[in-house]
Write an enzyme that holds these catalytic residues in place. Structure first.
Site, PDB file in Angstrom:
ATOM      1  CG  ASN A 154       5.477   5.477   7.527  1.00 35.02           C
ATOM      2  OD1 ASN A 154       4.848   5.191   8.394  1.00 35.02           O
ATOM      3  ND2 ASN A 154       5.408   6.604   6.813  1.00 35.02           N
ATOM      4  N   GLY A 230      -2.069   4.295   9.457  1.00 30.43           N
ATOM      5  CA  GLY A 230      -1.964   3.258   8.481  1.00 30.43           C
ATOM      6  C   GLY A 230      -2.584   3.475   7.317  1.00 30.43           C
ATOM      7  CB  ALA A 233      -7.554  -1.072   2.935  1.00 30.16           C
ATOM      8  CD  GLU A 252      -4.223  11.714  11.073  1.00 28.35           C
ATOM      9  OE1 GLU A 252      -4.064  11.914  10.113  1.00 28.35           O
ATOM     10  OE2 GLU A 252      -4.939  12.277  11.915  1.00 28.35           O
TER      11      GLU A 252
HETATM   12  P1  NAD Z   1      -1.416  -1.183   7.384  1.00 22.38           P
HETATM   13  O1  NAD Z   1      -2.765  -0.504   7.544  1.00 22.38           O
HETATM   14  O2  NAD Z   1      -1.240  -2.295   6.567  1.00 22.38           O
HETATM   15  O3  NAD Z   1      -1.129  -1.396   9.021  1.00 22.38           O
HETATM   16  C1  NAD Z   1      -0.975  -0.227   9.974  1.00 22.38           C
HETATM   17  C2  NAD Z   1      -1.221  -0.831  11.278  1.00 22.38           C
HETATM   18  O4  NAD Z   1      -2.615  -1.308  11.354  1.00 22.38           O
HETATM   19  C3  NAD Z   1      -0.315  -2.223  11.657  1.00 22.38           C
HETATM   20  O5  NAD Z   1       0.087  -2.034  12.841  1.00 22.38           O
HETATM   21  C4  NAD Z   1      -1.188  -3.192  11.377  1.00 22.38           C
HETATM   22  O6  NAD Z   1      -0.661  -4.647  11.902  1.00 22.38           O
HETATM   23  C5  NAD Z   1      -2.623  -2.684  11.877  1.00 22.38           C
HETATM   24  N1  NAD Z   1      -3.495  -3.470  11.308  1.00 22.38           N
HETATM   25  C6  NAD Z   1      -3.813  -3.933  10.131  1.00 22.38           C
HETATM   26  N2  NAD Z   1      -5.005  -4.883  10.143  1.00 22.38           N
HETATM   27  C7  NAD Z   1      -5.657  -4.313  11.049  1.00 22.38           C
HETATM   28  C8  NAD Z   1      -6.988  -4.633  11.575  1.00 22.38           C
HETATM   29  N3  NAD Z   1      -7.839  -5.172  10.996  1.00 22.38           N
HETATM   30  N4  NAD Z   1      -7.345  -4.166  12.911  1.00 22.38           N
HETATM   31  C9  NAD Z   1      -6.495  -3.500  13.420  1.00 22.38           C
HETATM   32  N5  NAD Z   1      -5.120  -3.231  13.188  1.00 22.38           N
HETATM   33  C10 NAD Z   1      -4.870  -3.619  11.940  1.00 22.38           C
HETATM   34  O7  NAD Z   1      -0.596   0.086   6.932  1.00 22.38           O
HETATM   35  P2  NAD Z   1       1.203  -0.106   6.762  1.00 22.38           P
HETATM   36  O8  NAD Z   1       1.318  -0.731   5.530  1.00 22.38           O
HETATM   37  O9  NAD Z   1       1.769  -0.503   8.021  1.00 22.38           O
HETATM   38  O10 NAD Z   1       1.596   1.405   6.563  1.00 22.38           O
HETATM   39  C11 NAD Z   1       1.486   2.315   5.209  1.00 22.38           C
HETATM   40  C12 NAD Z   1       0.231   2.978   5.197  1.00 22.38           C
HETATM   41  O11 NAD Z   1       0.406   4.013   6.293  1.00 22.38           O
HETATM   42  C13 NAD Z   1       0.142   4.075   4.145  1.00 22.38           C
HETATM   43  O12 NAD Z   1      -1.107   3.878   3.493  1.00 22.38           O
HETATM   44  C14 NAD Z   1       0.512   5.409   4.519  1.00 22.38           C
HETATM   45  O13 NAD Z   1       0.103   6.526   3.646  1.00 22.38           O
HETATM   46  C15 NAD Z   1      -0.173   5.319   5.860  1.00 22.38           C
HETATM   47  N6  NAD Z   1       0.462   6.333   6.980  1.00 22.38           N
HETATM   48  C16 NAD Z   1      -0.321   7.368   7.179  1.00 22.38           C
HETATM   49  C17 NAD Z   1       0.087   8.351   7.838  1.00 22.38           C
HETATM   50  C18 NAD Z   1      -1.029   9.624   8.588  1.00 22.38           C
HETATM   51  O14 NAD Z   1      -0.332  10.393   9.172  1.00 22.38           O
HETATM   52  N7  NAD Z   1      -1.898   9.785   7.571  1.00 22.38           N
HETATM   53  C19 NAD Z   1       1.339   8.276   8.520  1.00 22.38           C
HETATM   54  C20 NAD Z   1       2.139   7.283   8.153  1.00 22.38           C
HETATM   55  C21 NAD Z   1       1.741   6.524   7.314  1.00 22.38           C
END
Ligand code: NAD
Length: 484
Positions: A154, A230, A233, A252
């Site tokens: 994002n 991310g 989950a 986060e």
């Molecule tokens: P996501 O969890 O699908 O992916 C995030 C990252 O993790 C990606 O780089 C992905 O490739 C990686 N990933 C996925 N599975 C993994 C695994 N098993 N092991 C290691 N890495 C893995 O999230 P997204 O869809 O990219 O982003 C949206 C989410 O991020 C939303 O839930 C949003 O609230 C959250 N977010 C949180 C913050 C915060 O500061 N709390 C900031 C921005 C976004």
């Protein structure tokens, strides 16, 4: 515009290289629905190569004077700044956000991240304590070694550099894994750190998806810490996968933030800012306020003014400077948000505006555009009001008194952020103390100071980033006592 498909590479040991996995994933422009690039889907062998390079570079980097590390971080910031327009265009292309947002928010914040942590590198302090019985205790804060930084789609460069900068400032070498959905600005970061003169191996950027590349990174035995942003989950999956390796984790994660509007608020400002909080970046900021709790007596007037402001938002081609809202990030994400719109209908909500996919004329005809959508008449505890949607979907929820507003605000599994709108200062402080959120804004939204600890509570986060907390996360404290 490039005509042929752009093939991205990894950045390991100071050089760009093809993935050993020889596997690639398509990168789609959300505004057009068309693939324009392919990104490596790196595997364990690529992570091994990156960790080996980082390990070779680590000792010298840890021994580099903080002032020199700071100078290099500042140089990186300077190079990003000189390439701001190109980076903003690329970031808009793979994320779907308006170029003007990438230009005014994402890229300048990436610059600030490096400048801020350069200053932190120079001013980082540790503690010492005079003992009662002739001992002096002091705490060494030493770099961890090689660490992993994983970011979502994002705010691509902004969130990745928010992790990379403190890790480097504290003397660690980094393996960064950007989101496979929005990899281009992170790919360009390789050239940027080369131009700035960062030694090879200090920052390695390995591209790929979560299950293969991300999993190989977090479980690699030489990775001492993982800083992840991310979904909840994925954060849970990382915590589970690394539990028996006892790595340091900063997670986060998701949010379902409340905007809490009391009848005594500064009305015009509250309406303007709550629209911004709901729909900035197509509602795809973890801090967006998607549940708008409004004191019942104010609701009719607020609803009317809120909808009038939403109607002013222009959804359109992200390249068009007039566009306020671009495309949501992917076809899968579009389908997810649409499924929540359908659920809002099923749960008895009243659609006030939006609710449909928009067709934009010209090059964006197949893009993933959604009208900003607002529902009311949904129970505060229904699924739409409890689960993270992360798109342009907001709900208006009435409350009768402060206690009920607090109960509604605290009713989800998340606890990232909350904004409170009132002129009653005592109530504002009371609410801020009682609400279950790591970040609270009173009469403002997204006001960020990089010195403050950033992160969520409950299922939104583990640990804090930013400022001293960010630096400390990337160090190991060692206590030394001297008899004197
Ligand atoms: P996501 O969890 O699908 O992916 C995030 C990252 O993790 C990606 O780089 C992905 O490739 C990686 N990933 C996925 N599975 C993994 C695994 N098993 N092991 C290691 N890495 C893995 O999230 P997204 O869809 O990219 O982003 C949206 C989410 O991020 C939303 O839930 C949003 O609230 C959250 N977010 C949180 C913050 C915060 O500061 N709390 C900031 C921005 C976004």
């Amino acid at each position: 515009m490039r005509d042929s498909l752009l093939r991205l590479t990894n950045f390991i040991d100071g050089d760009y290289c093809a993935p050993l996995s020889n596997a690639y994933l398509p990168v789609v422009e959300p505004a057009t629905g068309k693939s324009f690039a392919e990104v490596p889907d790196s595997g364990a062998a690529d992570i091994d190569a990156a960790v080996a390079a980082a390990t070779r570079a680590q000792r010298a980097w840890a021994q580099t004077a903080p002032s020199q590390r700071a100078a290099l971080l500042r140089r990186i910031a300077d190079v990003i700044e000189t390439r701001l327009d190109a980076l903003a265009e690329e970031e808009s292309r793979d994320s779907g956000k308006p170029v003007k947002v990438a230009r005014s928010v994402d890229i300048p914040r990436a610059v600030s991240n490096f400048r801020f942590f350069a200053a932190m590198a120079e001013s980082f302090v540790s503690e010492s304590h005079q003992g009662e019985v002739g001992t002096l205790n002091y705490t060494l804060r030493q770099p961890l070694g090689v660490v992993g930084c994983i970011s979502p789609w994002n705010l691509p460069l902004y969130l990745l550099t928010w992790k990379i900068a403190p890790a480097l400032a504290a003397g660690n070498c980094v393996i960064a894994k950007p989101s496979e959905v929005t990899p281009v600005s992170a790919w360009l970061l390789g050239e940027i750190v080369q131009a700035a003169g960062l030694p090879p191996g200090v920052l390695n950027i390995v591209q790929g998806g979560g299950p293969r590349c991300g999993q190989a990174l977090v479980t690699h035995p030489r990775i001492k810490a993982v800083s992840f942003t991310g979904s909840t989950a994925t954060g849970g999956a990382i915590a589970a996968a690394t539990a028996t390796q006892f790595k340091k984790l900063s997670l986060e994660m998701g949010g379902k933030n409340a905007t809490v509007v009391f009848a005594d608020c500064d009305f015009e400002r509250t309406v303007t800012e709550s629209v911004r909080a709901a729909f900035s970046n197509q509602g795809q900021i973890c801090l967006c306020g998607s549940r708008i709790l409004v004191e019942r007596s104010l609701l009719p007037r607020f609803r009317e003014a809120f909808l009038a402001k939403v109607a002013e938002l222009k959804v359109g081609d992200p390249r068009d400077p007039a566009s306020d809202i671009g495309a949501v990030v992917s076809a899968a994400h579009l389908a997810k948000v649409q499924s929540y719109i359908a659920l809002a209908h099923e749960e008895g909500g009243r659609l006030l505006t939006g609710g449909e996919r928009l067709k934009i004329d010209g090059r964006c005809g197949e893009g993933y555009f959604l009208a900003p959508t607002v529902f009311d008449q949904l129970d505060a505890h229904c699924r739409v009001n409890q689960e993270e949607v992360f798109g342009p979907l907001a709900t208006l929820i009435p409350f009768d008194d402060e206690a009920q507003a607090l109960a509604f605000a605290n009713s989800t599994q998340y606890g990232l952020a909350c904004s409170v709108w009132t002129r009653d200062l005592a109530r504002a402080h009371r609410f801020a103390a009682a609400v279950e959120a790591g970040v609270v804004w009173i009469n403002c939204w997204m006001a960020r100071d990089l010195r403050t600890p950033f992160g969520g509570v409950k299922h939104s986060g583990l640990g804090r980033e930013g400022g001293l907390d960010g630096m400390r996360f990337f160090t190991e404290p060692k206590n030394v006592a001297i008899h004197c």
